[in-house]
Design an enzyme around this catalytic site. Structure first.
Site, PDB file in Angstrom:
ATOM      1  N   HIS A  17       0.849  -1.183   0.000  1.00  0.00           N
ATOM      2  CA  HIS A  17       0.000   0.000   0.000  1.00  0.00           C
ATOM      3  C   HIS A  17       0.889   1.239   0.000  1.00  0.00           C
ATOM      4  O   HIS A  17       2.120   1.135  -0.057  1.00  0.00           O
ATOM      5  CB  HIS A  17      -1.005  -0.010   1.167  1.00  0.00           C
ATOM      6  CG  HIS A  17      -0.386  -0.059   2.531  1.00  0.00           C
ATOM      7  ND1 HIS A  17       0.372   0.965   3.055  1.00  0.00           N
ATOM      8  CD2 HIS A  17      -0.436  -1.019   3.509  1.00  0.00           C
ATOM      9  CE1 HIS A  17       0.766   0.655   4.271  1.00  0.00           C
ATOM     10  NE2 HIS A  17       0.310  -0.544   4.577  1.00  0.00           N
ATOM     11  N   HIS A  20       4.106   1.710   2.118  1.00  0.00           N
ATOM     12  CA  HIS A  20       5.333   1.068   1.663  1.00  0.00           C
ATOM     13  C   HIS A  20       6.015   1.924   0.594  1.00  0.00           C
ATOM     14  O   HIS A  20       7.246   2.090   0.595  1.00  0.00           O
ATOM     15  CB  HIS A  20       5.034  -0.315   1.086  1.00  0.00           C
ATOM     16  CG  HIS A  20       4.336  -1.235   2.037  1.00  0.00           C
ATOM     17  ND1 HIS A  20       3.067  -1.711   1.818  1.00  0.00           N
ATOM     18  CD2 HIS A  20       4.720  -1.754   3.227  1.00  0.00           C
ATOM     19  CE1 HIS A  20       2.704  -2.496   2.813  1.00  0.00           C
ATOM     20  NE2 HIS A  20       3.689  -2.536   3.695  1.00  0.00           N
ATOM     21  N   CYS A 125       1.710 -10.657  19.904  1.00  0.00           N
ATOM     22  CA  CYS A 125       0.744 -10.260  18.870  1.00  0.00           C
ATOM     23  C   CYS A 125       1.123 -10.944  17.571  1.00  0.00           C
ATOM     24  O   CYS A 125       2.200 -10.693  17.023  1.00  0.00           O
ATOM     25  CB  CYS A 125       0.736  -8.741  18.686  1.00  0.00           C
ATOM     26  SG  CYS A 125      -0.325  -8.203  17.302  1.00  0.00           S
ATOM     27  N   CYS A 128       1.651  -8.355  14.352  1.00  0.00           N
ATOM     28  CA  CYS A 128       2.912  -7.636  14.141  1.00  0.00           C
ATOM     29  C   CYS A 128       4.121  -8.470  14.560  1.00  0.00           C
ATOM     30  O   CYS A 128       5.250  -7.970  14.537  1.00  0.00           O
ATOM     31  CB  CYS A 128       2.919  -6.284  14.846  1.00  0.00           C
ATOM     32  SG  CYS A 128       2.593  -6.324  16.607  1.00  0.00           S
ATOM     33  N   CYS A 142      -3.025  -4.943  21.613  1.00  0.00           N
ATOM     34  CA  CYS A 142      -1.807  -4.564  20.900  1.00  0.00           C
ATOM     35  C   CYS A 142      -1.890  -3.092  20.512  1.00  0.00           C
ATOM     36  O   CYS A 142      -2.888  -2.661  19.912  1.00  0.00           O
ATOM     37  CB  CYS A 142      -1.635  -5.418  19.645  1.00  0.00           C
ATOM     38  SG  CYS A 142      -0.382  -4.801  18.490  1.00  0.00           S
ATOM     39  N   HIS A 145      -2.282  -2.861  16.506  1.00  0.00           N
ATOM     40  CA  HIS A 145      -3.383  -3.475  15.754  1.00  0.00           C
ATOM     41  C   HIS A 145      -4.707  -3.524  16.509  1.00  0.00           C
ATOM     42  O   HIS A 145      -5.727  -3.904  15.927  1.00  0.00           O
ATOM     43  CB  HIS A 145      -2.989  -4.892  15.318  1.00  0.00           C
ATOM     44  CG  HIS A 145      -1.851  -4.916  14.344  1.00  0.00           C
ATOM     45  ND1 HIS A 145      -0.542  -5.151  14.718  1.00  0.00           N
ATOM     46  CD2 HIS A 145      -1.827  -4.693  13.013  1.00  0.00           C
ATOM     47  CE1 HIS A 145       0.235  -5.089  13.661  1.00  0.00           C
ATOM     48  NE2 HIS A 145      -0.513  -4.817  12.611  1.00  0.00           N
ATOM     49  N   LYS A 294      -4.238   5.554  11.022  1.00  0.00           N
ATOM     50  CA  LYS A 294      -3.185   4.849  10.307  1.00  0.00           C
ATOM     51  C   LYS A 294      -3.794   3.920   9.266  1.00  0.00           C
ATOM     52  O   LYS A 294      -4.787   3.243   9.529  1.00  0.00           O
ATOM     53  CB  LYS A 294      -2.334   4.026  11.287  1.00  0.00           C
ATOM     54  CG  LYS A 294      -1.210   3.256  10.606  1.00  0.00           C
ATOM     55  CD  LYS A 294      -0.517   2.298  11.568  1.00  0.00           C
ATOM     56  CE  LYS A 294       0.510   1.450  10.839  1.00  0.00           C
ATOM     57  NZ  LYS A 294       1.104   0.412  11.711  1.00  0.00           N
ATOM     58  N   LYS A 297      -4.450  -2.650   5.999  1.00  0.00           N
ATOM     59  CA  LYS A 297      -5.287  -3.544   5.200  1.00  0.00           C
ATOM     60  C   LYS A 297      -6.474  -4.049   6.015  1.00  0.00           C
ATOM     61  O   LYS A 297      -7.583  -4.180   5.502  1.00  0.00           O
ATOM     62  CB  LYS A 297      -4.449  -4.735   4.717  1.00  0.00           C
ATOM     63  CG  LYS A 297      -3.422  -4.395   3.651  1.00  0.00           C
ATOM     64  CD  LYS A 297      -4.043  -4.362   2.277  1.00  0.00           C
ATOM     65  CE  LYS A 297      -2.955  -4.185   1.209  1.00  0.00           C
ATOM     66  NZ  LYS A 297      -3.516  -4.175  -0.152  1.00  0.00           N
TER      67      LYS A 297
END
Length: 506
Positions: A17, A20, A125, A128, A142, A145, A294, A297
């Protein structure tokens, strides 16, 4: 002088995405600029292909493990090409050469007595691939996430991170610019000061990964495996050549703030334990946000960078990402924002300046540009731009460097309006004034194009071609009065043709 820059290696549990693309383009801008300055450079990016998530996601996709990582690694390689990154190598952690060097790295630490066997019991987690203490959780979830971690208990191998607390503090005291921006340095140092606990470096419950060299029943913890890529890739990136001695002492890592602990605390300690140099510098940037959240996905709020490139072109994406927010801080992005910057700044500020300048040279001087003196004011502006871009990029301030260039773009636009070449062209007695203004505009555009080369390389080359100049020029060409007399200048095609506003735009 050498300059080695890395991006984090991207996890292949999903496709790329825009986050990156953001780090990859940032690294590319920095390394292209250093090449312009004549430095020996190396630029590394790649993919992280191990960890507990991969077997699960591959099974859900109905694919063999290696087939799954090959497919997603190819998507990241395509993104690297599409964003026009000039990386020297693309590392993959499933590469057998990387695996061998990971084992060599850990064996060094093990032989020195800094790795020992014990039982891990704690919170993990899976999203991650990170261990957390109760204090690090947010409402029991977490922090990255927002999901509950799993309780894990297993016998594995630990690294004596606690033994490196004082060496790390000394390192931070001796090198206050090792982590930038400064507030990230403070964050990392504060984490060290609070006390370091030994960390697990292997997993007994997994099989997908690099086998621990002295115990084949376990695999190296994915984060340790991933970090070592920065060092290992230099060992095999070029056939029959080991680049580690040449580039490793000059490594600069780019990373997002969510992986600060791994890079700014654990990684230097691992390097110390292995008897290797710690990184020259680590730059920690913020998140790209959508609606102040943030991108993820799992949240479904991601932007595909390739979709934007298809509509606006790669240079528009490269430009937008570093104008929308100061590099290092969080930035809120949107497709509407891309469109607005494309039209107003790229199309109007820069594109129209190039179109008007070349059209006036063609119309008023039959395409021939005569040399002429440049005003002291405009010459000083170019000097200001050159020095500002150098100093800001040396400090990883990509946004500030772009701001400095855009000041010159706006200066040239003001010069067009104030000097009014179309009025000068009506007066036969002012031919020298007309030649001087046209030369100042073209010469200034040449300097701007060279300065922009690292940021928007395709656009830079098109501007230089429109002015009859070579497509690649060294950094010292960002100077006034360097444009030689040229003939055959024609009205340039639009650099940024109009596009329809996206369907999502208001």
């Amino acid at each position: 002088m050498s300059f080695y820059v890395t991006t984090p290696i991207y996890y292949v549990n999903s496709t790329p995405h825009i986050g990156h693309a953001y780090t990859t383009i940032a690294a590319d801008i920095l390394v292209r600029h250093r090449r312009q300055r004549g430095e020996e450079t190396f630029f590394l990016t790649g993919t992280d292909e191990h960890g507990s998530n991969i077997p699960r996601v591959a099974e859900e996709a109905g694919l063999d493990l290696q087939e799954f990582v090959d497919r997603n690694a190819a998507a990241f390689q395509e993104m690297t090409v599409r964003v026009n990154a000039s990386n020297d190598f693309f590392v993959r952690t499933t590469d057998e050469r990387h695996k061998a060097l990971v084992q060599d790295f850990l064996r060094r630490i093990y032989d020195r007595g800094d790795i020992f066997e014990s039982v891990y019991a704690g919170l993990y987690c899976t999203r991650c691939e990170a261990f957390y203490t109760e204090d690090e959780l947010v409402d029991g979830l977490c922090p990255q996430h927002g999901i509950p971690p799993e309780y894990v208990e297993e016998k594995n191998y630990f690294f004596r991170l606690s033994a490196y607390q004082e060496p790390l503090l000394r390192l931070y005291d001796e090198r206050p610019d090792i982590v930038i921006p400064g507030f990230r340095y403070n964050e990392a140092r504060s984490f060290i000061e609070r006390g370091l606990e030994d960390i697990s470096v292997s997993r007994a419950s997994q099989h997908w990964g690099v086998p621990v060299p002295w115990d084949q029943s376990q695999v190296v913890y994915v984060w340790v495996d991933a970090l070592i890529n920065y060092w290992s890739a230099l060992g095999f990136a070029r056939p029959d050549e080991d680049l580690r001695a040449r580039f490793w002492p000059e490594v600069r890592h780019l990373l997002a703030k969510d992986i600060l602990k791994f890079h700014c605390v654990i990684w230097p300690a691992l390097l110390m334990a292995a008897g290797l140099d710690v990184p020259k510098q680590l730059f920690v940037h913020g998140y790209l946000l959508m609606d102040e959240r943030k991108m993820s996905k799992s949240l479904g709020n991601v932007i595909d960078p390739l979709d934007l490139i298809d509509v606006y072109g790669v240079d528009a994406l490269r430009y937008y990402l570093f104008r929308v927010a100061t590099f290092g801080q969080d930035g809120n992005i949107s497709v509407d924002g891309v469109h607005e910057r494309y039209e107003r700044e790229l199309g109007n500020d820069l594109g129209n300046l190039v179109s008007r300048t070349t059209a006036m040279i063609s119309r008023y001087r039959d395409g021939r540009l005569r040399t002429a003196p440049v005003s002291a004011e405009l010459a000083a502006d170019v000097d200001r731009m050159r020095l500002a871009v150098e100093s800001r990029l040396d400090a990883f301030d990509i946004t500030g460097a772009l701001d400095a260039i855009w000041e010159s773009v706006r200066t040239l636009n003001r010069h067009v309006e104030q000097s009014a070449p179309w009025e000068l062209a009506k007066d036969d007695g002012r031919e020298e004034d007309l030649d001087r203004v046209l030369y100042e505009l073209a010469d200034g555009l040449r300097a701007v194009a060279v300065a922009l080369s690292a940021f928007v390389p395709e656009t830079s080359a098109r501007i230089l071609a429109a002015l009859g100049q070579p497509g690649e020029l060294a950094w010292d060409e960002v100077a006034s009065g360097r444009l030689a007399e040229v003939e055959g200048v024609e009205p340039a095609a639009p650099l940024f043709p109009r596009v329809d506003a996206p369907a999502t735009a208001a």
